[in-house]
Write a protein that holds these residues in place. Structure first.
Motif, mmCIF file in Angstrom:
data_model
loop_
_atom_site.group_PDB
_atom_site.id
_atom_site.type_symbol
_atom_site.label_atom_id
_atom_site.label_comp_id
_atom_site.label_asym_id
_atom_site.label_seq_id
_atom_site.Cartn_x
_atom_site.Cartn_y
_atom_site.Cartn_z
ATOM 1 N N ASP A 166 0.845 -1.069 0.444
ATOM 2 C CA ASP A 166 -0.163 -0.090 -0.056
ATOM 3 C C ASP A 166 0.711 1.039 0.273
ATOM 4 N N LYS A 167 1.562 1.399 0.377
ATOM 5 C CA LYS A 167 3.234 2.153 0.777
ATOM 6 C C LYS A 167 3.332 1.956 -0.753
ATOM 7 N N MET A 168 4.469 1.431 -1.320
ATOM 8 C CA MET A 168 4.333 1.082 -2.317
ATOM 9 C C MET A 168 3.617 2.002 -3.924
ATOM 10 N N LEU A 169 1.925 2.150 -3.194
ATOM 11 C CA LEU A 169 1.549 2.687 -4.059
ATOM 12 C C LEU A 169 0.994 3.444 -4.145
ATOM 13 N N ASP A 170 1.282 3.852 -2.921
ATOM 14 C CA ASP A 170 0.924 5.353 -2.343
ATOM 15 C C ASP A 170 2.027 6.180 -2.911
ATOM 16 N N THR A 171 3.118 5.683 -3.077
ATOM 17 C CA THR A 171 4.786 5.926 -3.437
ATOM 18 C C THR A 171 4.691 6.777 -5.641
ATOM 19 N N ALA A 172 4.321 5.584 -5.736
ATOM 20 C CA ALA A 172 3.702 5.458 -7.178
ATOM 21 C C ALA A 172 3.230 6.401 -7.924
ATOM 22 N N ASP A 173 1.630 7.349 -6.853
ATOM 23 C CA ASP A 173 0.707 8.137 -6.814
ATOM 24 C C ASP A 173 1.595 9.144 -7.015
ATOM 25 N N GLU A 174 1.726 9.011 -5.556
ATOM 26 C CA GLU A 174 3.243 10.641 -5.788
ATOM 27 C C GLU A 174 3.851 11.070 -6.928
ATOM 28 N N LEU A 175 4.372 9.361 -7.408
ATOM 29 C CA LEU A 175 5.826 9.954 -8.380
ATOM 30 C C LEU A 175 4.568 10.268 -9.879
ATOM 31 N N ALA A 176 3.386 9.632 -10.151
ATOM 32 C CA ALA A 176 2.800 9.967 -10.803
ATOM 33 C C ALA A 176 2.199 11.467 -11.378
ATOM 34 N N GLY A 177 2.363 12.384 -10.066
ATOM 35 C CA GLY A 177 1.614 13.742 -10.208
ATOM 36 C C GLY A 177 2.784 14.367 -10.399
ATOM 37 N N PHE A 178 4.244 13.382 -9.773
ATOM 38 C CA PHE A 178 4.644 14.748 -9.841
ATOM 39 C C PHE A 178 5.394 14.662 -11.580
ATOM 40 N N LEU A 179 5.240 13.522 -12.454
ATOM 41 C CA LEU A 179 5.799 13.819 -13.484
ATOM 42 C C LEU A 179 4.918 14.222 -14.895
ATOM 43 N N ASN A 180 3.358 13.807 -14.318
ATOM 44 C CA ASN A 180 2.577 14.599 -15.208
ATOM 45 C C ASN A 180 3.213 16.179 -14.834
ATOM 46 N N ALA A 181 3.296 16.743 -14.096
ATOM 47 C CA ALA A 181 3.671 18.136 -13.834
ATOM 48 C C ALA A 181 4.625 18.691 -14.897
ATOM 49 N N SER A 182 5.903 17.763 -15.310
ATOM 50 C CA SER A 182 6.089 17.985 -15.433
ATOM 51 C C SER A 182 6.458 17.122 -17.561
ATOM 52 N N SER A 183 5.195 17.061 -18.232
ATOM 53 C CA SER A 183 5.252 16.863 -19.076
ATOM 54 C C SER A 183 6.054 16.646 -20.385
ATOM 55 N N LEU A 184 6.678 15.718 -19.733
ATOM 56 C CA LEU A 184 8.199 15.254 -19.778
ATOM 57 C C LEU A 184 6.912 13.992 -20.910
ATOM 58 N N LEU A 185 5.685 12.734 -19.985
ATOM 59 C CA LEU A 185 4.848 12.050 -20.817
ATOM 60 C C LEU A 185 3.077 12.612 -21.453
ATOM 61 N N ASN A 186 3.274 12.227 -22.256
ATOM 62 C CA ASN A 186 1.659 12.675 -22.713
ATOM 63 C C ASN A 186 0.975 11.450 -22.748
ATOM 64 N N ASP A 187 1.660 10.193 -22.506
ATOM 65 C CA ASP A 187 0.745 8.840 -22.076
ATOM 66 C C ASP A 187 0.331 8.796 -20.763
ATOM 67 N N GLU A 188 -0.942 8.924 -20.467
ATOM 68 C CA GLU A 188 -1.444 8.834 -18.854
ATOM 69 C C GLU A 188 -0.110 7.418 -18.399
ATOM 70 N N ALA A 189 -0.962 6.603 -19.481
ATOM 71 C CA ALA A 189 -0.848 4.449 -18.835
ATOM 72 C C ALA A 189 0.849 4.110 -19.010
ATOM 73 N N GLN A 190 1.548 5.041 -19.681
ATOM 74 C CA GLN A 190 2.891 5.299 -19.699
ATOM 75 C C GLN A 190 3.381 6.197 -18.732
ATOM 76 N N THR A 191 3.109 7.110 -18.225
ATOM 77 C CA THR A 191 2.848 8.237 -17.387
ATOM 78 C C THR A 191 2.833 7.074 -15.753
ATOM 79 N N GLU A 192 1.868 6.110 -15.306
ATOM 80 C CA GLU A 192 1.774 5.151 -14.812
ATOM 81 C C GLU A 192 3.241 4.244 -14.626
ATOM 82 N N THR A 193 2.659 3.880 -15.338
ATOM 83 C CA THR A 193 3.409 2.682 -15.417
ATOM 84 C C THR A 193 5.165 3.687 -15.012
#
Length: 115
Positions: free
Chosen positions: A29-56
């Protein structure tokens, strides 16, 4: 009748994983929380356009958090336990040297009888 305790990690109403240990479920669960935070960080960068790729990518980074922290310099690499030094194998053949004249004379046939 057996009693089985299961710990289910659920996100947004979706069952993600089932564990038999609370500690394992909490760690996941903690690892999933970290992944959620990282996904938000990556989305803010606009480096990755594909949401699935960002989550992966976010999930991968969260799963490899320790290696990522080492790569970022925030954590020192874990020391690998040193193996005991290998023993040098015993020499199977003794070192030979050229015999000198006294050894040659002592090894001649008949030399024992003369002595």
């Amino acid at each position: 009748m057996a009693v089985v305790i299961k710990y289910i990690v659920e996100r947004n109403g979706v069952e993600k994983m089932t564990f038999t240990s609370k500690a394992e479920a909490d760690a996941y669960d903690k690892m999933l929380d970290t992944a959620d935070e990282l996904a938000g960080f990556l989305n803010a960068s606009s480096l990755l356009n594909d949401e699935a790729q960002t989550e992966t990518l976010a999930l991968y980074l969260a799963q490899n958090k320790d290696a990522l922290l080492v790569a970022l310099g925030a954590k020192k690499p874990a020391k690998v336990a040193e193996k005991a030094p290998l023993k040098k194998p015993a020499k199977a053949v003794a070192e030979t040297k050229a015999p000198d004249e006294t050894e040659l004379a002592a090894n001649k046939p008949g030399a024992e009888q003369a002595a």
